[in-house]
Write a protein that holds these residues in place. Sequence first.
Motif, PDB file in Angstrom:
ATOM      1  N   VAL A 135       0.845  -1.188   0.000  1.00  0.00           N
ATOM      2  CA  VAL A 135       0.000   0.000   0.000  1.00  0.00           C
ATOM      3  C   VAL A 135       0.884   1.243   0.000  1.00  0.00           C
ATOM      4  O   VAL A 135       1.913   1.280   0.677  1.00  0.00           O
ATOM      5  CB  VAL A 135      -0.957   0.005   1.220  1.00  0.00           C
ATOM      6  CG1 VAL A 135      -0.197  -0.066   2.534  1.00  0.00           C
ATOM      7  CG2 VAL A 135      -1.863   1.230   1.200  1.00  0.00           C
ATOM      8  N   SER A 158      -1.270  -7.826  -3.784  1.00  0.00           N
ATOM      9  CA  SER A 158      -2.167  -6.701  -4.037  1.00  0.00           C
ATOM     10  C   SER A 158      -1.370  -5.405  -3.999  1.00  0.00           C
ATOM     11  O   SER A 158      -0.614  -5.166  -3.051  1.00  0.00           O
ATOM     12  CB  SER A 158      -3.277  -6.642  -2.981  1.00  0.00           C
ATOM     13  OG  SER A 158      -4.054  -7.817  -3.002  1.00  0.00           O
ATOM     14  N   ILE A 160      -2.018  -1.547  -3.756  1.00  0.00           N
ATOM     15  CA  ILE A 160      -3.096  -0.620  -3.408  1.00  0.00           C
ATOM     16  C   ILE A 160      -2.554   0.802  -3.381  1.00  0.00           C
ATOM     17  O   ILE A 160      -1.709   1.139  -2.550  1.00  0.00           O
ATOM     18  CB  ILE A 160      -3.708  -0.982  -2.043  1.00  0.00           C
ATOM     19  CG1 ILE A 160      -4.257  -2.404  -2.078  1.00  0.00           C
ATOM     20  CG2 ILE A 160      -4.803   0.028  -1.661  1.00  0.00           C
ATOM     21  CD1 ILE A 160      -4.737  -2.922  -0.743  1.00  0.00           C
TER      22      ILE A 160
END
Length: 313
Positions: A135, A158, A160
């Motif tokens: 992130v 992921s 982000i």
Amino acid sequence: MHTHLATTACEIAAGVDRKNIPHIVTLHGYDASAALKNPATIKKYKEMFRCVSQIIVLTSIVKKRLVNHGCDPNLISVWNIPAGVELFPFQRKKRGETIRLLMAARFTEAKGHIYALESMQKLIRRGRRLQLTCVGYGDQAADLRSLVTKMGLEACVSIIDNKLKGDFNTEFRAYLNETDIYLTPSVQDRFGSDEGGPSLTTVCAQAAGVPVICTPFPGSEISIIDGKTGLLCKERDSESLAEKIEKLIEDEEFANRIGKAGSILVKHEFSEAEQMQKLQMIYDKCLGIEEAESSTPSAHIISNWNPSITINL
């Protein structure tokens, strides 16, 4: 006057000096690393050294860099920016079958995302069940997503992009509550930039009790004692990072132990009360206030300090 950062201070130092105003300058990141490789910037720094009252750096490594460029060592104080550790209470988490890893960092070369992805690829091929969440913000987010796809990691990684919006502290606490291992594989980028001080997101992860793996970047030594409050891996070495991740996976008791020790250390070294007292002493020194009078922080500084710190990734 207290200026962040040195490149700004260079433009105003002479004028502030002519007005006889005590002037303190804080250096970290680019100003404490890549900027010192530019002869024109070094010339400006040397002029600034002659004008300012005190220079604050975040690691003794940067202090040595400045001394090597002619700065009087007595002009330099090493100080720990309060990281907001009070906002990240220690929590012991129960692991699931999938080990959850987290990076919270700007999407730039210096943060070393590529090595985290390469280590994930190695460990997945070895049969490890992992989930990595990255992130942050920055113009390399799209490139990292493309790389995740190219490496076949879409199911377990992921990316982000929070675009530097919202309440990051609240968001970060939520991520940490679901994290087993925190990664900081920072490197010196092609331009010579490095952290130039502790990574505050890493410090806050430690405060929450999450075991941390990082590279030995300048500033990491303040919160990471290898094997005791965290683990160090080799810079630009995804296999070294993978090995450290496996060590924490295989020995959960050890992971919990260094997580707890890291939390204790950073809550002392980066506490708001202690570091604000040290900053007040630096201010008092510049103002010529006797040491006996500056043994406690001034009520004005403490009452106006905002504990809702926004962490700069």
